[in-house]
Write a protein that holds these residues in place. Structure first.
Motif, mmCIF file in Angstrom:
data_model
loop_
_atom_site.group_PDB
_atom_site.id
_atom_site.type_symbol
_atom_site.label_atom_id
_atom_site.label_comp_id
_atom_site.label_asym_id
_atom_site.label_seq_id
_atom_site.Cartn_x
_atom_site.Cartn_y
_atom_site.Cartn_z
ATOM 1 N N TYR A 112 -3.387 6.250 -23.929
ATOM 2 C CA TYR A 112 -2.605 7.162 -23.098
ATOM 3 C C TYR A 112 -2.020 6.437 -21.889
ATOM 4 C CZ TYR A 112 -4.835 10.821 -25.828
ATOM 5 O OH TYR A 112 -5.251 11.607 -26.859
ATOM 6 N N GLN A 113 -0.829 6.872 -21.448
ATOM 7 C CA GLN A 113 -0.271 6.356 -20.194
ATOM 8 C C GLN A 113 -0.943 7.075 -19.033
ATOM 9 O OE1 GLN A 113 4.013 6.604 -19.592
ATOM 10 N NE2 GLN A 113 3.801 6.073 -17.417
ATOM 11 N N LEU A 114 -1.822 6.363 -18.372
ATOM 12 C CA LEU A 114 -2.555 6.925 -17.242
ATOM 13 C C LEU A 114 -2.021 6.320 -15.953
ATOM 14 C CD1 LEU A 114 -4.919 8.300 -15.734
ATOM 15 C CD2 LEU A 114 -6.380 6.424 -16.476
ATOM 16 N N GLU A 115 -1.530 7.163 -15.082
ATOM 17 C CA GLU A 115 -1.020 6.712 -13.787
ATOM 18 C C GLU A 115 -1.918 7.281 -12.699
ATOM 19 O OE1 GLU A 115 1.684 4.814 -13.101
ATOM 20 O OE2 GLU A 115 2.381 4.597 -15.176
ATOM 21 N N SER A 116 -2.560 6.388 -11.945
ATOM 22 C CA SER A 116 -3.390 6.822 -10.815
ATOM 23 C C SER A 116 -2.719 6.369 -9.529
ATOM 24 C CB SER A 116 -4.789 6.218 -10.929
ATOM 25 O OG SER A 116 -5.418 6.671 -12.116
ATOM 26 N N LEU A 117 -2.555 7.280 -8.601
ATOM 27 C CA LEU A 117 -1.834 6.927 -7.374
ATOM 28 C C LEU A 117 -2.636 5.961 -6.521
ATOM 29 C CD1 LEU A 117 -0.101 10.275 -6.354
ATOM 30 C CD2 LEU A 117 0.546 8.571 -8.044
ATOM 31 N N ALA A 118 -3.960 6.069 -6.598
ATOM 32 C CA ALA A 118 -4.822 5.092 -5.931
ATOM 33 C C ALA A 118 -5.999 4.808 -6.854
ATOM 34 C CB ALA A 118 -5.322 5.627 -4.595
ATOM 35 N N ILE A 119 -6.278 3.535 -7.067
ATOM 36 C CA ILE A 119 -7.465 3.144 -7.840
ATOM 37 C C ILE A 119 -8.419 2.425 -6.887
ATOM 38 C CG2 ILE A 119 -8.380 1.846 -9.794
ATOM 39 C CD1 ILE A 119 -5.655 2.058 -11.138
ATOM 40 N N VAL A 120 -9.570 3.043 -6.674
ATOM 41 C CA VAL A 120 -10.576 2.473 -5.781
ATOM 42 C C VAL A 120 -11.474 1.553 -6.604
ATOM 43 C CG1 VAL A 120 -12.523 2.974 -4.262
ATOM 44 C CG2 VAL A 120 -10.530 4.499 -4.270
ATOM 45 N N ASP A 121 -11.423 0.261 -6.314
ATOM 46 C CA ASP A 121 -12.248 -0.696 -7.075
ATOM 47 C C ASP A 121 -13.607 -0.919 -6.433
ATOM 48 O OD1 ASP A 121 -11.038 -1.235 -9.445
ATOM 49 O OD2 ASP A 121 -9.809 -2.876 -8.680
ATOM 50 N N MET B 82 0.841 -1.200 0.000
ATOM 51 C CA MET B 82 0.000 0.000 0.000
ATOM 52 C C MET B 82 0.880 1.256 0.000
ATOM 53 S SD MET B 82 -3.285 0.680 2.456
ATOM 54 C CE MET B 82 -3.484 -1.092 2.592
ATOM 55 N N ASN B 83 0.584 2.216 -0.898
ATOM 56 C CA ASN B 83 1.422 3.414 -0.934
ATOM 57 C C ASN B 83 0.904 4.497 0.025
ATOM 58 O OD1 ASN B 83 -0.592 4.976 -2.257
ATOM 59 N ND2 ASN B 83 0.197 4.462 -4.282
ATOM 60 N N PHE B 84 1.655 5.602 0.104
ATOM 61 C CA PHE B 84 1.363 6.672 1.081
ATOM 62 C C PHE B 84 -0.049 7.230 0.899
ATOM 63 C CE2 PHE B 84 1.617 10.498 -1.599
ATOM 64 C CZ PHE B 84 2.230 9.991 -2.734
ATOM 65 N N LEU B 85 -0.521 7.298 -0.338
ATOM 66 C CA LEU B 85 -1.843 7.875 -0.570
ATOM 67 C C LEU B 85 -2.949 6.909 -0.154
ATOM 68 C CD1 LEU B 85 -3.453 10.301 -1.745
ATOM 69 C CD2 LEU B 85 -3.682 8.894 -3.788
ATOM 70 N N PHE C 262 -8.675 -1.238 -2.822
ATOM 71 C CA PHE C 262 -7.815 -0.666 -3.859
ATOM 72 C C PHE C 262 -7.405 -1.742 -4.859
ATOM 73 C CE2 PHE C 262 -6.882 2.065 -0.117
ATOM 74 C CZ PHE C 262 -7.322 3.266 -0.652
ATOM 75 N N ARG C 263 -7.229 -1.331 -6.104
ATOM 76 C CA ARG C 263 -6.693 -2.250 -7.110
ATOM 77 C C ARG C 263 -5.200 -2.449 -6.871
ATOM 78 N NH1 ARG C 263 -8.058 -0.655 -13.148
ATOM 79 N NH2 ARG C 263 -10.104 -0.652 -12.136
ATOM 80 N N GLU C 264 -4.744 -3.679 -6.957
ATOM 81 C CA GLU C 264 -3.305 -3.963 -6.908
ATOM 82 C C GLU C 264 -2.649 -3.352 -8.147
ATOM 83 O OE1 GLU C 264 -1.332 -5.737 -4.800
ATOM 84 O OE2 GLU C 264 -2.806 -6.576 -3.412
ATOM 85 N N GLN C 265 -1.567 -2.618 -7.952
ATOM 86 C CA GLN C 265 -0.898 -2.019 -9.123
ATOM 87 C C GLN C 265 0.553 -2.502 -9.205
ATOM 88 O OE1 GLN C 265 -1.978 1.971 -10.585
ATOM 89 N NE2 GLN C 265 -2.594 2.417 -8.499
#
Lengths: 193, 193
Positions: free
Chosen positions: B170-179, B1-4, B190-193
């Motif tokens: 497009y290269q889309l980077e989301s810091l958190a993806i809520v599934d 899990m990241n900081f966000l 959160f989606r595993e990235q």
């Protein structure tokens, strides 16, 4: 002449009707190095104040509040413009007339984020007739917070806003005060500070 | 899990109707240290891109764009919401439907600040159905600029916006993806990235 006045002379555009366009560096395109300098300068001017929160109003105020809040290492809060009274939770509200858009907005701040223990520094990019600023002051006062000061990037000294706020006894620091503009000669006259 | 993601679990509030409130740290009150981290993380993810400008849309996108633009040391530009067609000078425009406010806004960027030589990183705080983001992409494409990537702080993975943008290449980077979110159990998946 300070760094901001120099930048206004270099890149600001004077238009008929006392319009000063600074959209190439302040309120549409934004120069991040200039914003960093603005933050440092407000931090210097309010260095003796105990600031717990920086308050502004959307939209262009947000970048100003962020740079100032970074320097003070405190959170920032931005008041939202809302035409609706259907707001979630308990809100402080103020009615603000927009000179540019000729309409009235309700301006709201959640009660969760401003209280009587807060010492607030209010910031914004422009001060002209002062309606938005008066709304922010009113919201801070409603919260019982202490207004430690007000920081404005560009004040139009020939309009009433700055005088009203100073008469009310607030410490208002404007990085540039424009006392006169002439679209024909493309000149800007700054107040000596 | 990241900081966000950690911060969302700590301070985010899940409400009925798939509403995730992050107004205590991201889009009403703003945590400047978190914003600084967000800027650094996007800079890391797009480190191999040649970025000349960061583009966003008012209001809360402005703070995101500022922190990212600082890291890349380039200017930022924010698209303005305007109900009027009476805009000054030459503008790129896009029509954007607001899911939250159930209305349509014209979104505008001055042609002065975006051109064919620009390599644009588009950023915003939220991505749900993607209307605002599609408007920004459309404006960048109208300018003939190259979209180097898109950085989103919180993506609602169960809405269509992210999939559409990724399908477009497009290269889309989301810091958190809520599934998924559940207001009853107050859980966020959160989606595993």
């Amino acid at each position: 002449m300070n760094f901001l006045e120099e930048r206004i002379l270099k890149d600001g555009i004077v238009k008929e009707g006392n319009v000063l366009k600074v959209d190439s560096f302040l309120n549409h395109q934004m120069d991040v190095k200039l914003l960093d300098e603005i933050g440092k300068e407000f931090h210097r001017r309010f260095a003796d104040k105990k600031v717990t929160k920086v308050l502004t109003i959307e939209a262009s105020g947000i970048a100003i509040a962020y740079t100032v809040a970074r320097c003070f290492d405190v959170p920032m809060v931005f008041a939202k413009k809302s035409k609706s009274v259907n707001v979630d939770g308990e809100m402080y509200t103020a009615e603000v007339e927009s000179f540019t858009h000729k309409n009235k907005n309700q301006v709201i701040v959640s009660k969760k984020f401003l209280g009587k223990d807060d010492h607030v520094l209010i910031v914004d990019d422009f001060l002209a007739n002062g309606c938005a600023l008066q709304g922010l002051v009113s919201i801070a006062e409603s919260a019982g917070a202490t207004v430690e000061g007000i920081g404005i990037v560009i004040e139009k000294g020939f309009q009433i806003g700055g005088r009203v706020i100073r008469n009310l006894g607030y410490q208002l620091e404007s990085l540039a005060i424009v006392d006169a503009m002439d679209a024909k000669t493309r000149t800007v006259t700054f107040r000596e500070q």
